[in-house]
Design a protein around this motif. Structure first.
Motif: not given
Length: 270
Positions: A67-76, A208-213, A222-225, A242-244
Motif C-alpha cells: 500500500x506504500x508503493x501504490x500510494x494508497x497509504x500516503x493518500x489516506x 484518534x479514537x473519534x477519527x477511527x469511528x 482516509x485510513x478508516x476508508x 491501518x490499525x498499526x
C-alpha cells in the motif's frame, strides 16, 4: 588530606555516567512485544491462526509495503491528518477558552460549566446520525467528532488546573501589587499548565479514537476508508496495517506532547 567516600561519590565525573545510563532506553521493554510477534508468526505458520481471521506479521509487512508503493497509504494518511488537525484546532480552542473562562470567573463557571457538563455526559460517538443529518456525509461530521473528542478533556483539565492554584500565591501577588494580567501570566497560567498538558494528552488520544469511528462511517478517503475497503475484500493484512498506522500516530502525538511537557515544565522540581 584524606578524601571521604561520600566526596568521591559526589564528584561530577562519576555522577555523569550514571545520568547517561539513566537516559539510555531500557531494552528489556522490547522483550514481551518481540515474544508476542514471534508467537503470532508461529501460530500463523502452523495454521492455528487462519489467515482469514488474522494475517501473519510477515504478510502484514508485505501488505504495508504494497500500500506504500501504490500510494494508497500516503493518500489516506494525508486525509486523516488533515481531519485531525482541523478538529484539534477547533476543539482545542473551544476547550481552552471555555475552561479558562469558567476557571477564572465565578460568573463564567455559573454560565459555562453546566451546559458543558451536560454535553460531556452524552456519548459523542452516538451523535454520528445527528451530525450526518446536520452536515451531510462530507468532511464536517468527521471534523466535528474530532473536535468534540478534543474539547471536553481540555476543558476539564484547564478548568481544574486554574481552580487548583494555591490561594496563598494569589494573596502574595496581591500583596506585591501585581495587576490582574501579571497575576494571570506569572502565577495562574504556570500553575495550571501541568494539568492542561495532561488534558492535551488525553485529548489527542480521544481525537484518534473519534477519527477511527468517523472514518468508518460514510467515508470515501482516509485510513478508516482504507480499513473498511479491506474488510470488504477480507484483507485482514491491510486492516492490521491501518490499525498499526493509527496506533503509531497516537504514540507519536503523545511523545510530542511529552517532549513539550518536559520543555515547558523545566522550572518544576523533579
Amino acid at each position: 588530606m584524606a578524601i571521604s567516600p561520600t566526596a568521591v561519590l559526589a564528584r561530577p565525573e562519576t555522577a555523569a555516567p550514571a545520568r547517561v545510563r539513566r537516559r539510555l532506553p531500557d531494552l528489556r521493554r522490547w522483550i514481551s512485544p518481540v515474544v508476542l510477534i514471534a508467537l503470532w508468526q508461529l501460530a500463523s505458520a502452523t495454521g492455528v491462526l487462519p489467515p482469514d481471521k488474522l494475517s501473519s506479521p510477515w504478510t502484514v509487512l508485505q501488505a504495508g509495503a504494497e500500500v506504500v508503493r501504490s500510494g494508497e497509504l500516503g493518500d489516506a494518511f494525508a486525509v486523516s491528518i488533515s481531519r485531525v488537525a482541523f478538529g484539534f484546532l477547533i476543539g482545542g480552542a473551544a476547550g481552552v477558552l471555555l475552561g479558562t473562562i469558567s476557571g477564572l470567573f465565578k460568573w463564567g463557571e455559573v454560565l459555562v460549566d453546566p451546559p458543558v457538563q451536560m454535553l460531556r455526559t452524552l456519548p459523542f460517538l452516538g451523535l454520528i446520525p445527528l451530525f450526518i443529518l446536520w452536515f451531510g456525509i462530507g468532511e464536517e461530521p468527521k471534523i466535528a467528532l474530532v473536535a468534540l473528542g478534543v474539547a471536553f478533556p481540555l476543558y476539564l483539565n484547564v478548568h481544574s488546573g486554574i481552580r487548583a492554584v494555591d490561594d496563598q500565591l494569589i494573596e502574595a501577588t496581591r500583596a506585591l501589587g501585581f495587576t490582574g494580567a501579571e497575576r494571570l501570566w506569572h502565577v495562574v497560567l504556570p500553575s495550571a499548565l501541568p494539568q492542561a498538558l495532561v488534558g492535551l494528552r488525553q485529548s489527542l488520544g480521544l481525537a484518534w479514537l473519534a477519527l477511527i469511528v468517523g472514518e468508518t462511517v460514510n467515508a470515501d478517503a482516509g485510513l478508516g476508508f482504507l480499513i473498511n475497503n479491506a474488510r470488504e475484500f477480507l484483507r485482514t493484512d491491510v486492516i492490521v496495517v491501518g490499525l498499526i498506522v493509527y496506533a503509531a500516530l497516537g504514540l507519536l502525538t503523545d511523545a510530542v506532547v511529552r517532549l513539550l511537557e518536559r520543555r515547558a515544565l523545566r522550572w518544576r522540581a523533579r
